[in-house]
Design a protein around this motif. Sequence first.
Motif, PDB file in Angstrom:
ATOM      1  N   ASN A   8       0.833  -1.214  -0.086  1.00 36.80           N
ATOM      2  CA  ASN A   8      -0.067   0.047   0.137  1.00 36.80           C
ATOM      3  C   ASN A   8       0.844   1.154  -0.098  1.00 36.80           C
ATOM      4  OD1 ASN A   8      -1.795   2.052   0.547  1.00 36.80           O
ATOM      5  ND2 ASN A   8      -2.876   1.062   2.586  1.00 36.80           N
ATOM      6  N   LYS A  10      -0.287   4.178  -0.181  1.00 34.53           N
ATOM      7  CA  LYS A  10      -0.725   5.327   0.750  1.00 34.53           C
ATOM      8  C   LYS A  10      -0.788   6.831   0.221  1.00 34.53           C
ATOM      9  CE  LYS A  10      -0.454   2.547   5.198  1.00 34.53           C
ATOM     10  NZ  LYS A  10      -0.520   2.674   6.513  1.00 34.53           N
ATOM     11  N   HIS A  92      -9.845   0.374   5.098  1.00 36.61           N
ATOM     12  CA  HIS A  92      -8.544   0.485   5.606  1.00 36.61           C
ATOM     13  C   HIS A  92      -8.659   1.117   6.742  1.00 36.61           C
ATOM     14  CE1 HIS A  92      -4.281   1.691   6.097  1.00 36.61           C
ATOM     15  NE2 HIS A  92      -4.092   0.496   5.776  1.00 36.61           N
ATOM     16  N   GLU A 140      -5.218  -5.781  10.744  1.00 34.34           N
ATOM     17  CA  GLU A 140      -3.951  -5.039  11.100  1.00 34.34           C
ATOM     18  C   GLU A 140      -4.481  -3.962  12.399  1.00 34.34           C
ATOM     19  OE1 GLU A 140      -2.219  -3.394   6.999  1.00 34.34           O
ATOM     20  OE2 GLU A 140      -3.935  -2.220   7.633  1.00 34.34           O
ATOM     21  N   LEU A 144      -0.168  -0.757  15.643  1.00 31.74           N
ATOM     22  CA  LEU A 144       1.222  -1.091  15.185  1.00 31.74           C
ATOM     23  C   LEU A 144       1.192  -0.589  13.631  1.00 31.74           C
ATOM     24  CD1 LEU A 144       0.881  -4.844  16.273  1.00 31.74           C
ATOM     25  CD2 LEU A 144       2.325  -3.017  17.305  1.00 31.74           C
ATOM     26  N   ILE A 145       0.328  -0.154  13.135  1.00 32.86           N
ATOM     27  CA  ILE A 145       0.650   0.605  11.777  1.00 32.86           C
ATOM     28  C   ILE A 145       1.805   1.517  11.668  1.00 32.86           C
ATOM     29  CG2 ILE A 145      -0.496   1.887   9.930  1.00 32.86           C
ATOM     30  CD1 ILE A 145      -2.952   0.390  10.331  1.00 32.86           C
ATOM     31  N   GLY A 146       2.556   1.499  10.940  1.00 33.54           N
ATOM     32  CA  GLY A 146       3.809   2.545  10.798  1.00 33.54           C
ATOM     33  C   GLY A 146       4.772   2.483  11.794  1.00 33.54           C
ATOM     34  N   ALA A 179       0.891  -4.426   9.493  1.00 31.32           N
ATOM     35  CA  ALA A 179       1.169  -3.387  10.502  1.00 31.32           C
ATOM     36  C   ALA A 179       2.385  -3.835  10.831  1.00 31.32           C
ATOM     37  CB  ALA A 179       0.197  -3.262  11.520  1.00 31.32           C
ATOM     38  N   GLY A 180       3.693  -3.180  10.615  1.00 25.54           N
ATOM     39  CA  GLY A 180       4.870  -3.206  11.200  1.00 25.54           C
ATOM     40  C   GLY A 180       5.675  -4.033  10.254  1.00 25.54           C
ATOM     41  N   LEU A 199      -0.171  -7.282   4.161  1.00 26.03           N
ATOM     42  CA  LEU A 199      -0.472  -5.871   3.589  1.00 26.03           C
ATOM     43  C   LEU A 199       0.654  -4.910   4.367  1.00 26.03           C
ATOM     44  CD1 LEU A 199      -2.208  -3.840   1.998  1.00 26.03           C
ATOM     45  CD2 LEU A 199      -3.838  -4.002   3.908  1.00 26.03           C
ATOM     46  N   LEU A 200       1.486  -4.425   3.487  1.00 26.72           N
ATOM     47  CA  LEU A 200       2.232  -3.385   4.233  1.00 26.72           C
ATOM     48  C   LEU A 200       2.670  -2.225   3.470  1.00 26.72           C
ATOM     49  CD1 LEU A 200       5.980  -5.120   3.567  1.00 26.72           C
ATOM     50  CD2 LEU A 200       4.095  -5.265   2.133  1.00 26.72           C
ATOM     51  N   ALA A 201       3.326  -1.340   4.120  1.00 29.84           N
ATOM     52  CA  ALA A 201       3.653  -0.065   3.404  1.00 29.84           C
ATOM     53  C   ALA A 201       4.928   0.562   3.952  1.00 29.84           C
ATOM     54  CB  ALA A 201       2.525   0.966   4.077  1.00 29.84           C
ATOM     55  N   SER A 202       5.110   1.169   4.880  1.00 30.95           N
ATOM     56  CA  SER A 202       6.113   2.108   5.144  1.00 30.95           C
ATOM     57  C   SER A 202       7.622   1.273   5.183  1.00 30.95           C
ATOM     58  CB  SER A 202       5.943   2.562   6.632  1.00 30.95           C
ATOM     59  OG  SER A 202       5.727   1.905   7.763  1.00 30.95           O
TER      60      SER A 202
HETATM   61  O1  G3P Z   1      -1.744  -0.888   4.439  1.00 34.83           O
HETATM   62  C1  G3P Z   1      -0.584  -1.427   5.069  1.00 34.83           C
HETATM   63  C2  G3P Z   1      -0.682  -0.651   6.443  1.00 34.83           C
HETATM   64  O2  G3P Z   1      -1.412  -0.126   7.061  1.00 34.83           O
HETATM   65  C3  G3P Z   1       0.523  -1.129   7.359  1.00 34.83           C
HETATM   66  O3  G3P Z   1       1.378  -0.042   7.295  1.00 34.83           O
HETATM   67  O4  G3P Z   1       3.406   0.965   7.590  1.00 34.83           O
HETATM   68  O5  G3P Z   1       2.793  -0.571   9.173  1.00 34.83           O
HETATM   69  O6  G3P Z   1       3.372  -1.589   6.698  1.00 34.83           O
HETATM   70  P1  G3P Z   1       2.751  -0.113   7.543  1.00 34.83           P
END
Ligand code: G3P
Length: 221
Positions: A8, A10, A92, A140, A144-146, A179-180, A199-202
Motif C-alpha cells: 500500500n 498510501k 482500511h 491490522e 502497530l501501523i507504521g 502492520a509493522g 499487507l504492508l507499506a512504510s
Molecule cells: O496498509 C498497510 C498498512 O496499514 C501497514 O502499514 O506502514 O505498518 O506497513 P505499515
Amino acid sequence: MKPLIVLNLKTYLEGTGEGAVRIARACKEVGGASGIEIAIAPQFCDIYRVASQVDVPVYSQHLDGVGAGSFTGHAFAKCIKDAGAVGTLINHSECRLKLADIEASVTAAKGEGLRTIICTNNIATTAAAAALGPDYVAVEPPELIGSGIPVSKADPEVVTGSVAAVERIDTAVKVLCGAGISKGEDLKAAIELGSVGVLLASGIVKAKDPKAALEDLVSLI
Ligand code: G3P
C-alpha cells in the motif's frame, strides 16, 4: 500456496506519481524473480499510470459502493477497473467505513470482477468482514501501523485468532495480516501463523532502496 504481498503506497511522497511507477517496477522484478505475487495499491490518480506502464497487479486503496450516475467525488468500481486495477482495499484503518458501506463496496467491486480485501482491526471485526464474503480480510492492529513493530511478533494471537474465526465463517475467505511488517522474518512468521500473506507499506515505501527491501521481505519464503 505462494503468499500474496500487497504493498500500500498510501499518500507517501515516495510512492506518488513517478515514485509509484518506480516502486511498481521493483514489485514486478522481485515478484518475477521469487515467483511470489507482489501487488501494489497506489493512490487513485496513479492507478492508470502504474497499470499502463508496469505489468503488476494493481489494487485501489478504497472503493465506494456507488453505481453510475449522480455521485460526485466517489471512487466508482467501473472507473477503478477501467483504469487497470484488479482489486481493491476496503475499510482500511485510515479510510474506515460503516458496515453497510463495506457491504456495498464489496458488492460493487465484485460486480466489476475486482478482488476484494477488507481490512479489519481485531478478531471480532475480522469475523464480521468474513461474513461479507470478500476474497481476503487483512487484519491490522491500528496501534502497530507504521510502527516498525511487526504484528506477527507483537500480536500473533490477533493473526491466529483471525484465521480461526474466518475458518468458522467461510473457508473460501483468506487471511492477510499487516502492520509493522518489513523483513523476511516478519513475512515468514505471518505465514507460520496461518495467514496467506501480508499487507504492508512504510517498511518498503520509505526504505532507501525499496527493491532491496522487497528482496529481503521474500528472502525466507
Ligand atoms: O496498509 C498497510 C498498512 O496499514 C501497514 O502499514 O506502514 O505498518 O506497513 P505499515
